[in-house]
Design a protein around this motif. Structure first.
Motif, PDB file in Angstrom:
ATOM      1  N   TYR A 103      62.820  49.011  48.211  1.00  0.00           N
ATOM      2  CA  TYR A 103      63.232  47.892  47.349  1.00  0.00           C
ATOM      3  C   TYR A 103      64.106  46.878  48.091  1.00  0.00           C
ATOM      4  O   TYR A 103      64.215  45.721  47.673  1.00  0.00           O
ATOM      5  N   ALA A 104      64.714  47.302  49.197  1.00  0.00           N
ATOM      6  CA  ALA A 104      65.446  46.328  50.022  1.00  0.00           C
ATOM      7  C   ALA A 104      64.462  45.311  50.596  1.00  0.00           C
ATOM      8  O   ALA A 104      64.754  44.115  50.684  1.00  0.00           O
ATOM      9  N   ARG A 105      63.273  45.793  50.955  1.00  0.00           N
ATOM     10  CA  ARG A 105      62.230  44.866  51.435  1.00  0.00           C
ATOM     11  C   ARG A 105      61.861  43.866  50.338  1.00  0.00           C
ATOM     12  O   ARG A 105      61.703  42.664  50.582  1.00  0.00           O
ATOM     13  N   ALA A 106      61.746  44.366  49.119  1.00  0.00           N
ATOM     14  CA  ALA A 106      61.424  43.481  47.993  1.00  0.00           C
ATOM     15  C   ALA A 106      62.529  42.453  47.769  1.00  0.00           C
ATOM     16  O   ALA A 106      62.257  41.262  47.554  1.00  0.00           O
ATOM     17  N   ALA A 107      63.786  42.893  47.827  1.00  0.00           N
ATOM     18  CA  ALA A 107      64.903  41.966  47.622  1.00  0.00           C
ATOM     19  C   ALA A 107      64.872  40.863  48.670  1.00  0.00           C
ATOM     20  O   ALA A 107      65.056  39.673  48.360  1.00  0.00           O
ATOM     21  N   TYR A 108      64.620  41.266  49.907  1.00  0.00           N
ATOM     22  CA  TYR A 108      64.562  40.313  51.012  1.00  0.00           C
ATOM     23  C   TYR A 108      63.476  39.262  50.767  1.00  0.00           C
ATOM     24  O   TYR A 108      63.698  38.063  50.916  1.00  0.00           O
ATOM     25  N   ARG A 109      62.297  39.739  50.348  1.00  0.00           N
ATOM     26  CA  ARG A 109      61.182  38.806  50.156  1.00  0.00           C
ATOM     27  C   ARG A 109      61.370  37.905  48.946  1.00  0.00           C
ATOM     28  O   ARG A 109      61.045  36.708  48.993  1.00  0.00           O
ATOM     29  N   MET A 110      61.858  38.470  47.852  1.00  0.00           N
ATOM     30  CA  MET A 110      62.053  37.659  46.650  1.00  0.00           C
ATOM     31  C   MET A 110      63.113  36.584  46.926  1.00  0.00           C
ATOM     32  O   MET A 110      63.001  35.454  46.456  1.00  0.00           O
ATOM     33  N   HIS A 111      64.143  36.946  47.704  1.00  0.00           N
ATOM     34  CA  HIS A 111      65.178  35.984  48.084  1.00  0.00           C
ATOM     35  C   HIS A 111      64.587  34.873  48.953  1.00  0.00           C
ATOM     36  O   HIS A 111      64.871  33.688  48.738  1.00  0.00           O
ATOM     37  N   LYS A 112      63.742  35.264  49.889  1.00  0.00           N
ATOM     38  CA  LYS A 112      63.080  34.273  50.756  1.00  0.00           C
ATOM     39  C   LYS A 112      62.241  33.291  49.944  1.00  0.00           C
ATOM     40  O   LYS A 112      62.054  32.142  50.340  1.00  0.00           O
ATOM     41  N   GLU A 113      61.692  33.772  48.829  1.00  0.00           N
ATOM     42  CA  GLU A 113      60.881  32.908  47.963  1.00  0.00           C
ATOM     43  C   GLU A 113      61.741  31.991  47.095  1.00  0.00           C
ATOM     44  O   GLU A 113      61.219  31.213  46.305  1.00  0.00           O
ATOM     45  N   GLY A 114      63.061  32.155  47.172  1.00  0.00           N
ATOM     46  CA  GLY A 114      63.948  31.294  46.402  1.00  0.00           C
ATOM     47  C   GLY A 114      64.422  31.887  45.093  1.00  0.00           C
ATOM     48  O   GLY A 114      65.078  31.210  44.301  1.00  0.00           O
ATOM     49  N   GLN A 115      64.095  33.149  44.835  1.00  0.00           N
ATOM     50  CA  GLN A 115      64.575  33.778  43.600  1.00  0.00           C
ATOM     51  C   GLN A 115      66.040  34.166  43.756  1.00  0.00           C
ATOM     52  O   GLN A 115      66.554  34.314  44.862  1.00  0.00           O
ATOM     53  N   SER A 116      66.712  34.345  42.614  1.00  0.00           N
ATOM     54  CA  SER A 116      68.079  34.866  42.645  1.00  0.00           C
ATOM     55  C   SER A 116      68.387  35.560  41.329  1.00  0.00           C
ATOM     56  O   SER A 116      67.659  35.416  40.353  1.00  0.00           O
ATOM     57  N   GLY A 117      69.461  36.348  41.346  1.00  0.00           N
ATOM     58  CA  GLY A 117      69.876  37.057  40.136  1.00  0.00           C
ATOM     59  C   GLY A 117      69.619  38.543  40.223  1.00  0.00           C
ATOM     60  O   GLY A 117      69.088  39.038  41.218  1.00  0.00           O
ATOM     61  N   ALA A 118      70.037  39.255  39.155  1.00  0.00           N
ATOM     62  CA  ALA A 118      69.820  40.703  39.114  1.00  0.00           C
ATOM     63  C   ALA A 118      68.395  40.997  38.691  1.00  0.00           C
ATOM     64  O   ALA A 118      67.812  40.290  37.855  1.00  0.00           O
ATOM     65  N   LYS A 119      67.821  42.026  39.284  1.00  0.00           N
ATOM     66  CA  LYS A 119      66.464  42.491  38.972  1.00  0.00           C
ATOM     67  C   LYS A 119      66.536  44.003  38.802  1.00  0.00           C
ATOM     68  O   LYS A 119      67.463  44.652  39.274  1.00  0.00           O
ATOM     69  N   THR A 120      65.502  44.534  38.155  1.00  0.00           N
ATOM     70  CA  THR A 120      65.341  45.986  38.144  1.00  0.00           C
ATOM     71  C   THR A 120      63.941  46.296  38.662  1.00  0.00           C
ATOM     72  O   THR A 120      63.155  45.373  38.934  1.00  0.00           O
ATOM     73  N   VAL A 121      63.611  47.566  38.743  1.00  0.00           N
ATOM     74  CA  VAL A 121      62.262  47.954  39.183  1.00  0.00           C
ATOM     75  C   VAL A 121      61.186  47.335  38.288  1.00  0.00           C
ATOM     76  O   VAL A 121      60.047  47.150  38.730  1.00  0.00           O
TER      77      VAL A 121
END
Lengths: 329, 329
Positions: free
Chosen positions: B290-308
């Protein structure tokens, strides 16, 4: 709340299952059914829902938010999928694994042209089993993934038997080999041949006077379908087939066997398994959940072809993000 | 390819598991470790990776792409999660189910302020079990979901026993009741009390001369932890405990039992099960994916808390969309 209007394309087992699944989802309604048969000849379960000819589908562009394509992967979907993705958001169960990449490209280009979201290859395999394979391999990168199918009816193999000369009707069960499954569950990471993983059991009705030995040999040696498996053939009467083998049960499991630790000394087994009373009713239930996702992703401005890999689980739920965090996390 | 730089916050069982899991992912590297202990006193497995004091973490804002928070849910994460989400993308395993909504809000507001993505409550429960519960309930809306844990070591219950006077050491196993599991798997949809679902087995080392009967009674009647369960207590020596109960295995299963058809006449059973050699090593393997997912979603410009629930499965994979469609769908 406005209900999500679903259109069904093709009214066989899967279309009928979809009609039933929509009833279990309070935020959806069946808007229309499209058929290649004469619409007047088709009696559906839901009162007051129009049945249209496939030939007129372009005239009904605004009548459904999402189309669920219930045709087959051999000839229906390769033609319908790309064509309809330009007019509607769609969900389908395209399951010819080897042709998924080219099908994805064709649907993607149409869906983008039309500004629609089309989720392809939805069901349990491809579909939920694919998700299990992906989660398993991402969480435990050092390991092996095993997929077993059955015990269940394979429609394709049953059809293949029916094409043998002298055969009137047939039902084929795919059965996982228990010893192979147990070896995988033990963390032993066995290498398994096709023959070691599954057996095939056939119940066959033949014409009077047919040469049973010849038919049995023809089935057992059929390339691709049976030659690589240990196959058992039972000859039974049509009455027995209808009485004992009329259901369409299926199932199977995806197992990820992985190792962690400094030297891979720790074993983990992740297993996703299905025991399905009806293959088409389960598959259509999945299609309906992904229709909700297609509708929402489209509302957010997304477009193009997607697969189950691209759909965050939250999109499938009728509940809000806050509700699912509070109730299901 | 630039590697994803991971920072570990807290170097206990989970932190050490995370360090090992990073090694299994070729697109990642351990960038730094933060500890509340004296950094000079901490010996980590990876050569050449700096260990910093938690007090100085703000000075290292650019040193990691994603922080994996390996502290506990009782006191560490409620303070660290919101604080660090403003400075870094984060992943954590916050597992106090009842407090998830308020924790989500706190982390969400910080993560948005910092323009970061923070994925909370990642692990297997909450985490993969939550995903199984959500998929199951969306696909089969008419049905029941059952979660069983074990056989496995509950750290919290082991700690609770250790707080009983006269106890030197203890290990507690949570064990699902086989008859209850079988009833659920049969599609019978039983209503099960807490006592009917799990038993608890305790291995306890006591001080010489301690009143064993009193200790056993105190354990068995402990509210919340043991009073609602059938509990067995075994008194053993420290040598036996160290020899036979030093591992941290765990596991469990989520079962969705659902009905489809015109009158709910068709049964389906979906089961997701885990057999884990090491609870912290498996949990940290999930955190890393999920760290990989956080990294990619951040790169796409997303922000905020997420869950699975908010993370599409594709984000977890080191492979491209085209690769996973071709190989795993």
């Amino acid at each position: 709340m406005d209900k999500i209007r679903i259109g069904i394309v093709g009214y066989g087992n899967l279309g009928r299952g979809t009609e039933l699944a929509i009833r279990q989802n309070p935020d959806m309604e069946l808007a229309c059914v499209f058929t290649r048969r004469d619409p007047a000849s088709l009696k559906i379960l839901t009162e007051g829902v129009p049945v249209y000819s496939m030939n007129d589908i372009a005239d009904h562009k605004g009548d459904a938010d999402v189309l669920i394509l219930c045709g087959g992967s051999a000839t229906d979907l390769p033609e319908q999928g790309p064509k309809l993705a330009e007019m509607f958001c769609t969900v389908d169960s395209f399951d010819t694994h080897a042709k998924i990449p080219q099908y994805f490209e064709a649907v993607d280009s149409s869906a983008k042209k039309g500004g629609n979201v089309s989720i392809i290859s939805v069901g349990w395999d491809p579909g939920m089993f694919s998700v299990a394979r992906l989660y398993g391999s991402c969480i435990l990168p050092h390991g092996n993934t095993y997929t077993f199918w059955g015990k269940g009816v394979s429609q394709g193999h049953s059809d293949a038997i029916r094409r043998v000369e002298g055969v009137v009707d047939a039902r084929q069960y795919t059965i996982p080999v228990e010893a192979a499954v147990e070896a995988v569950r033990s963390g032993a990471d066995p290498e398994l041949t096709t023959r070691q993983k599954h057996t095939r059991e056939c119940f066959v009705v033949v014409k009077e006077g047919a040469d049973k030995a010849k038919i049995e040999s023809e089935i057992k040696n059929m390339p691709n379908y049976f030659a690589d498996y240990d196959t058992t053939v039972h000859f039974i009467s049509q009455e027995e087939l209808d009485r004992d083998h009329s259901g369409i049960p299926h199932g199977g499991f995806v197992i990820r066997s992985g190792k962690t630790g400094e030297c891979g000394e720790t074993n983990h087994i992740v297993e996703y398994s299905l025991k399905l009373g009806s293959n088409p009713e389960f598959t259509s239930s999945i299609l309906v959940a992904y229709a909700r996702a297609a509708y929402r992703m489209h509302k957010e401005g997304q477009s193009g072809a997607k697969t189950v890999f691209d759909v965050a689980p939250a999109y499938l739920s009728v509940k809000s993000g806050a509700e699912i965090r509070a109730e299901m996390l």
